[in-house]
Motif scaffolding. Structure first.
Motif, PDB file in Angstrom:
ATOM      1  N   PHE A 227       0.841  -1.201   0.000  1.00 33.02           N
ATOM      2  CA  PHE A 227       0.000   0.000   0.000  1.00 33.02           C
ATOM      3  C   PHE A 227       0.876   1.251   0.000  1.00 33.02           C
ATOM      4  CE2 PHE A 227      -2.194   3.341   2.509  1.00 33.02           C
ATOM      5  CZ  PHE A 227      -3.316   3.523   1.718  1.00 33.02           C
ATOM      6  N   ASP A 228       0.528   2.192  -0.878  1.00 37.48           N
ATOM      7  CA  ASP A 228       1.125   3.527  -0.902  1.00 37.48           C
ATOM      8  C   ASP A 228       2.629   3.490  -1.166  1.00 37.48           C
ATOM      9  OD1 ASP A 228       0.506   6.344  -0.701  1.00 37.48           O
ATOM     10  OD2 ASP A 228       1.694   6.381   1.139  1.00 37.48           O
ATOM     11  N   TRP A 229       3.048   2.621  -2.075  1.00 39.23           N
ATOM     12  CA  TRP A 229       4.461   2.545  -2.458  1.00 39.23           C
ATOM     13  C   TRP A 229       4.922   3.805  -3.183  1.00 39.23           C
ATOM     14  CZ3 TRP A 229       8.811  -0.057  -1.627  1.00 39.23           C
ATOM     15  CH2 TRP A 229       9.812  -0.058  -2.595  1.00 39.23           C
ATOM     16  N   ASP A 230       3.968   4.566  -3.729  1.00 40.35           N
ATOM     17  CA  ASP A 230       4.255   5.816  -4.458  1.00 40.35           C
ATOM     18  C   ASP A 230       5.118   5.596  -5.694  1.00 40.35           C
ATOM     19  OD1 ASP A 230       2.769   7.277  -2.650  1.00 40.35           O
ATOM     20  OD2 ASP A 230       4.489   7.859  -1.428  1.00 40.35           O
ATOM     21  N   ASN A 231       5.033   4.388  -6.268  1.00 36.54           N
ATOM     22  CA  ASN A 231       5.831   4.064  -7.463  1.00 36.54           C
ATOM     23  C   ASN A 231       7.320   4.364  -7.252  1.00 36.54           C
ATOM     24  OD1 ASN A 231       3.620   3.203  -9.209  1.00 36.54           O
ATOM     25  ND2 ASN A 231       2.992   5.351  -9.185  1.00 36.54           N
ATOM     26  N   ASP A 232       7.783   4.118  -6.046  1.00 33.70           N
ATOM     27  CA  ASP A 232       9.154   4.459  -5.654  1.00 33.70           C
ATOM     28  C   ASP A 232      10.107   3.312  -5.992  1.00 33.70           C
ATOM     29  OD1 ASP A 232      11.375   5.621  -4.579  1.00 33.70           O
ATOM     30  OD2 ASP A 232      10.737   5.473  -2.484  1.00 33.70           O
ATOM     31  N   GLY A 233      10.283   3.039  -7.286  1.00 37.27           N
ATOM     32  CA  GLY A 233      11.200   1.994  -7.705  1.00 37.27           C
ATOM     33  C   GLY A 233      10.518   0.657  -7.876  1.00 37.27           C
ATOM     34  N   VAL A 234      11.223  -0.426  -7.511  1.00 32.02           N
ATOM     35  CA  VAL A 234      10.727  -1.778  -7.751  1.00 32.02           C
ATOM     36  C   VAL A 234      10.814  -2.612  -6.480  1.00 32.02           C
ATOM     37  CG1 VAL A 234      11.402  -1.732 -10.183  1.00 32.02           C
ATOM     38  CG2 VAL A 234      13.001  -2.634  -8.486  1.00 32.02           C
ATOM     39  N   ILE A 235       9.983  -3.650  -6.423  1.00 28.85           N
ATOM     40  CA  ILE A 235      10.051  -4.659  -5.370  1.00 28.85           C
ATOM     41  C   ILE A 235      10.278  -5.994  -6.068  1.00 28.85           C
ATOM     42  CG2 ILE A 235       8.898  -5.722  -3.389  1.00 28.85           C
ATOM     43  CD1 ILE A 235       7.077  -3.285  -3.237  1.00 28.85           C
ATOM     44  N   ARG A 236      11.254  -6.747  -5.606  1.00 31.62           N
ATOM     45  CA  ARG A 236      11.558  -7.999  -6.281  1.00 31.62           C
ATOM     46  C   ARG A 236      11.874  -9.094  -5.262  1.00 31.62           C
ATOM     47  NH1 ARG A 236      17.680  -7.223  -8.840  1.00 31.62           N
ATOM     48  NH2 ARG A 236      18.806  -7.426  -6.854  1.00 31.62           N
ATOM     49  N   ILE A 237      11.735 -10.336  -5.719  1.00 31.26           N
ATOM     50  CA  ILE A 237      12.020 -11.507  -4.882  1.00 31.26           C
ATOM     51  C   ILE A 237      13.348 -12.112  -5.314  1.00 31.26           C
ATOM     52  CG2 ILE A 237      11.249 -13.783  -4.126  1.00 31.26           C
ATOM     53  CD1 ILE A 237       8.424 -12.989  -5.037  1.00 31.26           C
ATOM     54  N   VAL A 238      14.211 -12.351  -4.331  1.00 30.32           N
ATOM     55  CA  VAL A 238      15.397 -13.175  -4.543  1.00 30.32           C
ATOM     56  C   VAL A 238      15.267 -14.392  -3.642  1.00 30.32           C
ATOM     57  CG1 VAL A 238      17.897 -13.362  -4.262  1.00 30.32           C
ATOM     58  CG2 VAL A 238      16.898 -11.273  -5.228  1.00 30.32           C
ATOM     59  N   SER A 239      15.463 -15.569  -4.205  1.00 26.45           N
ATOM     60  CA  SER A 239      15.384 -16.823  -3.462  1.00 26.45           C
ATOM     61  C   SER A 239      16.404 -17.781  -4.050  1.00 26.45           C
ATOM     62  CB  SER A 239      13.974 -17.412  -3.555  1.00 26.45           C
ATOM     63  OG  SER A 239      13.733 -17.922  -4.864  1.00 26.45           O
ATOM     64  N   VAL A 240      16.383 -19.017  -3.595  1.00 30.06           N
ATOM     65  CA  VAL A 240      17.286 -20.012  -4.187  1.00 30.06           C
ATOM     66  C   VAL A 240      16.936 -20.281  -5.647  1.00 30.06           C
ATOM     67  CG1 VAL A 240      17.801 -21.120  -1.978  1.00 30.06           C
ATOM     68  CG2 VAL A 240      15.865 -21.939  -3.354  1.00 30.06           C
ATOM     69  N   ALA A 241      15.702 -19.949  -6.070  1.00 29.54           N
ATOM     70  CA  ALA A 241      15.272 -20.232  -7.436  1.00 29.54           C
ATOM     71  C   ALA A 241      14.776 -19.005  -8.197  1.00 29.54           C
ATOM     72  CB  ALA A 241      14.173 -21.291  -7.426  1.00 29.54           C
TER      73      ALA A 241
END
Length: 325
Positions: A227-241
């Motif tokens: 909620f309310d990220w304000d389009n402030d860049g990116v969110i990403r997942i890093v995992s073993v795969a």
């Protein structure tokens, strides 16, 4: 729901891990502050319901007193976000006993019903208070047995609630579970977890913040909501795969959701959800709300320290070789 009786084994196998599991936000999260706004605030400032819940688990074997310390408990001064005159009040409560964590309302995203379940052990309401601005305030002592004994959650569980009861200012604060009333001394084997997380991002757009959910063997897919990220860049997942799988990001005063599948290799490991700020535009005072659900609609806890360590992408797992024709 993750069964922490299994996870604790992984926790204790990591050398010295208990020494980094006490602060909230955790050191590996690289998040400067938790955030809660006054009850009259506009949600566009980055808080959807003006309440935050944090749980602390203490091993059953610990019998010495513990203390919950709050950094910058007041609502004014150096770190907090002012809207006009300082007019906000913050309720702090520490709960133990039956239902403190096990009550389903305490583990939901909507902060309705009996989210304040359990026995209220200590409370104080803060407004403008120069004596606690940019300083530590200590609640306690608490006997660990005053928490709710939940072996599936690792031991005796205490619940901390910060709730804005008036005003429209933003309260920035941090927590530390300590064995000392006057300094931050880790309680061996203790850790914090949270089902819905509200926090301030760094202003410096070179900083990367992290949150760490644990993916247990039942999970085949997750749904994230922010909620309310304000389009402030990116969110990403890093995992073993996963080597940076993108999540949906929200704009101003709105929610965004995305679904992500879980591979067999990712079960019984942590995800590193990385929040990478916009490198072209500096967005300041960005407050964000986030939670995760599994395929059953259950909220999944984040941990102040990654269970099993920070995950590293393994090329041999994440990438399948091309078959020859």
């Amino acid at each position: 729901m993750v069964r922490l009786s299994i996870l604790l084994t992984a926790l204790m196998l990591l050398s010295g891990l208990h020494m980094t599991a006490q602060p909230v936000p955790g050191r590996d999260e690289n998040i400067p502050f938790l955030v809660t706004f006054g009850s009259k605030s506009e949600t566009a400032w980055g808080d959807d319901d003006f309440c935050q819940i944090i749980f602390f688990s203490i091993p059953k074997e610990v019998s010495t007193p513990v203390y919950l310390r709050v950094f910058d408990a007041d609502v004014s001064g150096l770190n907090d976000e002012q809207k006009g005159d300082w007019n906000s009040k913050m309720f702090y409560g520490i709960y133990g006993g039956k239902g403190a964590c096990s009550n389903e309302d305490a583990q939901k995203s909507n902060m309705k019903g009996k989210y304040d379940s359990g026995t209220l052990l200590a409370t104080k309401t803060f407004g403008v208070d120069a004596a606690t601005d940019n300083k530590w305030y200590t609640f306690g002592p608490f006997n660990p047995s005053e928490g709710e004994l939940l072996p599936e959650f690792g031991g005796n569980v205490f619940k901390f609630i910060c709730e804005g009861t008036s005003g429209d200012d933003g309260n920035m604060y941090r927590l530390f579970l300590s064995s000392s009333p006057t300094s931050n001394v880790a309680v061996e084997g203790a850790f914090a977890f949270y089902f819905k997380y509200k926090f301030r991002l760094h202003d410096n757009n070179q900083e990367v913040s992290h949150i760490y959910p644990y993916i247990d063997k039942r999970v085949v897919a997750i749904k994230q909501a922010n909620f309310d990220w304000d389009n402030d860049g990116v969110i990403r997942i890093v995992s073993v795969a996963k080597n940076g799988e993108s999540m949906a990001v929200s704009g101003d005063n709105v929610w965004a959701e995305s679904r992500h599948t879980v591979s067999e290799a990712e079960k019984n490991t942590s995800f590193d959800i990385q929040m990478i700020k916009n490198k072209k535009t500096v967005i300041r005072n960005n407050n964000v709300v986030m939670y995760l659900q599994n395929q059953f609609g259950e909220l999944m806890p984040f941990y102040s320290v990654p269970i099993g360590g920070i995950p590293k992408y393994k090329y041999s797992i994440g990438v399948k070789p091309k078959t020859s024709k």
